[in-house]
Scaffold this motif. Structure first.
Motif, mmCIF file in Angstrom:
data_model
loop_
_atom_site.group_PDB
_atom_site.id
_atom_site.type_symbol
_atom_site.label_atom_id
_atom_site.label_comp_id
_atom_site.label_asym_id
_atom_site.label_seq_id
_atom_site.Cartn_x
_atom_site.Cartn_y
_atom_site.Cartn_z
ATOM 1 N N TRP A 31 0.339 8.615 -20.896
ATOM 2 C CA TRP A 31 -0.329 9.907 -21.027
ATOM 3 C C TRP A 31 -1.679 9.964 -20.340
ATOM 4 O O TRP A 31 -2.074 11.018 -19.851
ATOM 5 N N TRP A 32 -2.397 8.831 -20.289
ATOM 6 C CA TRP A 32 -3.813 8.900 -19.915
ATOM 7 C C TRP A 32 -4.243 7.994 -18.769
ATOM 8 O O TRP A 32 -5.332 8.186 -18.223
ATOM 9 N N TRP A 33 -3.474 6.997 -18.413
ATOM 10 C CA TRP A 33 -3.908 6.152 -17.300
ATOM 11 C C TRP A 33 -3.963 6.960 -16.001
ATOM 12 O O TRP A 33 -3.117 7.850 -15.774
ATOM 13 N N PRO A 34 -4.900 6.629 -15.105
ATOM 14 C CA PRO A 34 -4.877 7.251 -13.774
ATOM 15 C C PRO A 34 -3.540 6.975 -13.092
ATOM 16 O O PRO A 34 -2.999 5.865 -13.207
ATOM 17 N N PRO A 35 -2.971 7.952 -12.401
ATOM 18 C CA PRO A 35 -1.646 7.781 -11.791
ATOM 19 C C PRO A 35 -1.510 6.541 -10.915
ATOM 20 O O PRO A 35 -0.491 5.851 -10.952
ATOM 21 N N LYS A 36 -2.559 6.232 -10.119
ATOM 22 C CA LYS A 36 -2.458 5.075 -9.229
ATOM 23 C C LYS A 36 -2.396 3.767 -10.014
ATOM 24 O O LYS A 36 -1.665 2.847 -9.642
ATOM 25 N N ARG A 37 -3.164 3.690 -11.089
ATOM 26 C CA ARG A 37 -3.137 2.477 -11.910
ATOM 27 C C ARG A 37 -1.768 2.302 -12.553
ATOM 28 O O ARG A 37 -1.223 1.196 -12.607
ATOM 29 N N LEU A 38 -1.211 3.396 -13.028
ATOM 30 C CA LEU A 38 0.097 3.346 -13.665
ATOM 31 C C LEU A 38 1.186 2.972 -12.663
ATOM 32 O O LEU A 38 2.067 2.150 -12.958
ATOM 33 N N ALA A 39 1.129 3.541 -11.486
ATOM 34 C CA ALA A 39 2.176 3.330 -10.486
ATOM 35 C C ALA A 39 2.313 1.873 -10.073
ATOM 36 O O ALA A 39 3.389 1.430 -9.661
ATOM 37 N N ARG A 40 1.223 1.096 -10.185
ATOM 38 C CA ARG A 40 1.287 -0.312 -9.788
ATOM 39 C C ARG A 40 2.234 -1.124 -10.667
ATOM 40 O O ARG A 40 2.636 -2.235 -10.291
ATOM 41 N N LEU A 41 2.591 -0.599 -11.827
ATOM 42 C CA LEU A 41 3.476 -1.323 -12.740
ATOM 43 C C LEU A 41 4.960 -1.029 -12.501
ATOM 44 O O LEU A 41 5.810 -1.638 -13.130
ATOM 45 N N ALA A 42 5.256 -0.101 -11.612
ATOM 46 C CA ALA A 42 6.640 0.344 -11.423
ATOM 47 C C ALA A 42 7.382 -0.494 -10.391
ATOM 48 O O ALA A 42 6.890 -0.719 -9.283
ATOM 49 N N HIS A 43 8.559 -0.952 -10.772
ATOM 50 C CA HIS A 43 9.481 -1.631 -9.857
ATOM 51 C C HIS A 43 10.805 -0.862 -9.951
ATOM 52 O O HIS A 43 11.631 -1.117 -10.819
ATOM 53 N N ILE A 44 10.975 0.107 -9.040
ATOM 54 C CA ILE A 44 12.087 1.055 -9.150
ATOM 55 C C ILE A 44 13.202 0.698 -8.172
ATOM 56 O O ILE A 44 12.955 0.421 -7.002
ATOM 57 N N GLU A 45 14.427 0.747 -8.695
ATOM 58 C CA GLU A 45 15.617 0.505 -7.877
ATOM 59 C C GLU A 45 16.579 1.694 -8.020
ATOM 60 O O GLU A 45 16.691 2.282 -9.084
ATOM 61 N N GLY A 46 17.238 2.029 -6.933
ATOM 62 C CA GLY A 46 18.299 3.034 -6.986
ATOM 63 C C GLY A 46 17.858 4.478 -6.857
ATOM 64 O O GLY A 46 18.651 5.381 -7.169
ATOM 65 N N LEU A 47 16.645 4.733 -6.375
ATOM 66 C CA LEU A 47 16.194 6.117 -6.220
ATOM 67 C C LEU A 47 17.094 6.918 -5.282
ATOM 68 O O LEU A 47 17.165 8.139 -5.380
ATOM 69 N N GLU A 48 17.783 6.214 -4.397
ATOM 70 C CA GLU A 48 18.637 6.918 -3.426
ATOM 71 C C GLU A 48 19.734 7.742 -4.105
ATOM 72 O O GLU A 48 20.201 8.744 -3.555
ATOM 73 N N HIS A 49 20.132 7.339 -5.303
ATOM 74 C CA HIS A 49 21.180 8.103 -6.001
ATOM 75 C C HIS A 49 20.673 9.483 -6.411
ATOM 76 O O HIS A 49 21.402 10.475 -6.299
ATOM 77 N N LEU A 50 19.430 9.557 -6.851
ATOM 78 C CA LEU A 50 18.849 10.846 -7.207
ATOM 79 C C LEU A 50 18.510 11.654 -5.962
ATOM 80 O O LEU A 50 18.678 12.874 -5.930
ATOM 81 N N GLN A 51 18.029 10.981 -4.940
ATOM 82 C CA GLN A 51 17.678 11.669 -3.705
ATOM 83 C C GLN A 51 18.913 12.269 -3.039
ATOM 84 O O GLN A 51 18.872 13.385 -2.511
ATOM 85 N N ARG A 52 20.028 11.538 -3.101
ATOM 86 C CA ARG A 52 21.268 12.043 -2.509
ATOM 87 C C ARG A 52 21.768 13.262 -3.274
ATOM 88 O O ARG A 52 22.208 14.259 -2.679
ATOM 89 N N ALA A 53 21.710 13.191 -4.602
ATOM 90 C CA ALA A 53 22.154 14.326 -5.411
ATOM 91 C C ALA A 53 21.294 15.557 -5.125
ATOM 92 O O ALA A 53 21.808 16.679 -5.015
#
Length: 316
Positions: A96-118
């Motif tokens: 809810w409150w962390w700065p977006p850039k600080r939060l984003a550093r914790l993300a390890h995302i796989e499979g975004l292409e499935h949503l992008q294709r849809a």
């Protein structure tokens, strides 16, 4: 639903204890992430000892779902599960409150292409998730990368409802909160090619459910996933998020869309969903929300496995 706006009624004295508590939580989340993880475990230890009813529910669920485990193994899992609940409180605040850039550093995302294709094909997506303790931060991290509408249930406390909705919607200006009971708006969004987060792994009662096995136990399972996919002409895309053991953040996986779904047979579809839910839970059982009364709705003639809720007596 329109985005919530701040109003003067939210500063009424009855909300002051909540604002004070949220202020303390905001200050705590300024601390380094590794320290928040340790503090969360301490909080979880306290929750384990104080929340007797929830502790009992978790034990019963594990007895039903993991009968092959020893009692000592299950109790160790209960303790670890509560540690995850403690961490989840700080993860919620981070989302809810962390700065977006600080939060984003914790993300390890796989499979975004499935949503992008849809999205490129104009297909709506039922993003099928489940109730892990990392639910809040997982949705926030994915929401930074793609537009995901969320299922939403209005909170009884207006001040908390304001903070919760603002916190959830801040990561993507195009994201919407859809009331859980507002099926018409959900279908409209799906037909417009939007993606909606949805979790079918809890017990929502007999009315909209059928009984299919989960961990070998008959479980009231909603048929809504099939209905949304069929009426919304949408894909069903499984999504999981877990906290990484090395403290580097979170692994978010958007899995390939379910093929041949829905089949037109609610029992077959619900069984397939429960099998996926069970597999996901087995991979990280300590991070699942075991304190939910998953098996409260029983087949006719079968007793509930949970003790009756203890209701506090009202003072005269």
């Amino acid at each position: 639903m329109s985005r919530p706006g701040f109003s003067a009624r939210l500063v009424h004295p009855r909300y002051w204890p909540l604002w004070s508590g949220l202020g303390v939580l905001w200050l705590i989340t300024r601390l380094p992430y590794p320290l928040l993880l340790r503090l969360g475990r301490v909080l979880g230890w306290a929750m384990y000892h104080l929340m007797r009813e929830r502790r009992s529910i978790a034990r019963i669920n594990l007895q039903l779902c993991l009968p092959g485990w020893s009692e000592a193994q299950r109790e160790a899992l209960v303790r670890e599960n509560f540690a995850n609940y403690g961490i989840a409180l700080f993860e919620m605040a981070m989302a809810w409150w962390w700065p977006p850039k600080r939060l984003a550093r914790l993300a390890h995302i796989e499979g975004l292409e499935h949503l992008q294709r849809a999205a490129a094909e104009g297909r709506g997506v039922v993003l099928m998730s489940l109730h892990f303790t990392t639910l809040e931060i997982g949705a926030a991290l994915l929401g930074q990368a793609v537009t995901i509408d969320g299922m939403y249930r209005e909170h009884d406390n207006a001040a908390f409802d304001f903070v919760q909705r603002r916190g959830r919607e801040r990561h993507n200006a195009d994201a919407k909160a859809v009331e859980r009971e507002d099926v018409r708006s959900m279908l409209k969004s799906l037909r417009a090619g939007r993606a909606i987060w949805y979790a079918p792994d809890q017990d929502y009662g007999r009315k909209a459910s059928i009984f299919v096995p989960l961990f070998g136990v008959p479980a009231a399972t909603v048929t809504a996933t099939s209905t949304f996919a069929r009426l919304g002409k949408a894909l069903v895309v499984p999504f999981t998020q877990v906290r990484l053991d090395d403290g580097s953040g979170y692994r978010l996986v958007v899995h390939p869309p379910l093929e041949g779904f829905p089949t037109g047979d609610d029992h077959v579809d619900a069984l397939r969903i429960n099998q996926w839910v069970e597999q996901a839970i087995r991979e990280h059982p300590e991070q699942y929300m075991w304190v939910h009364r998953r098996f409260k709705t029983r087949p006719e003639g079968e007793a509930r496995p949970y003790p009756k809720r203890q209701r506090r007596k009202r003072r005269n």
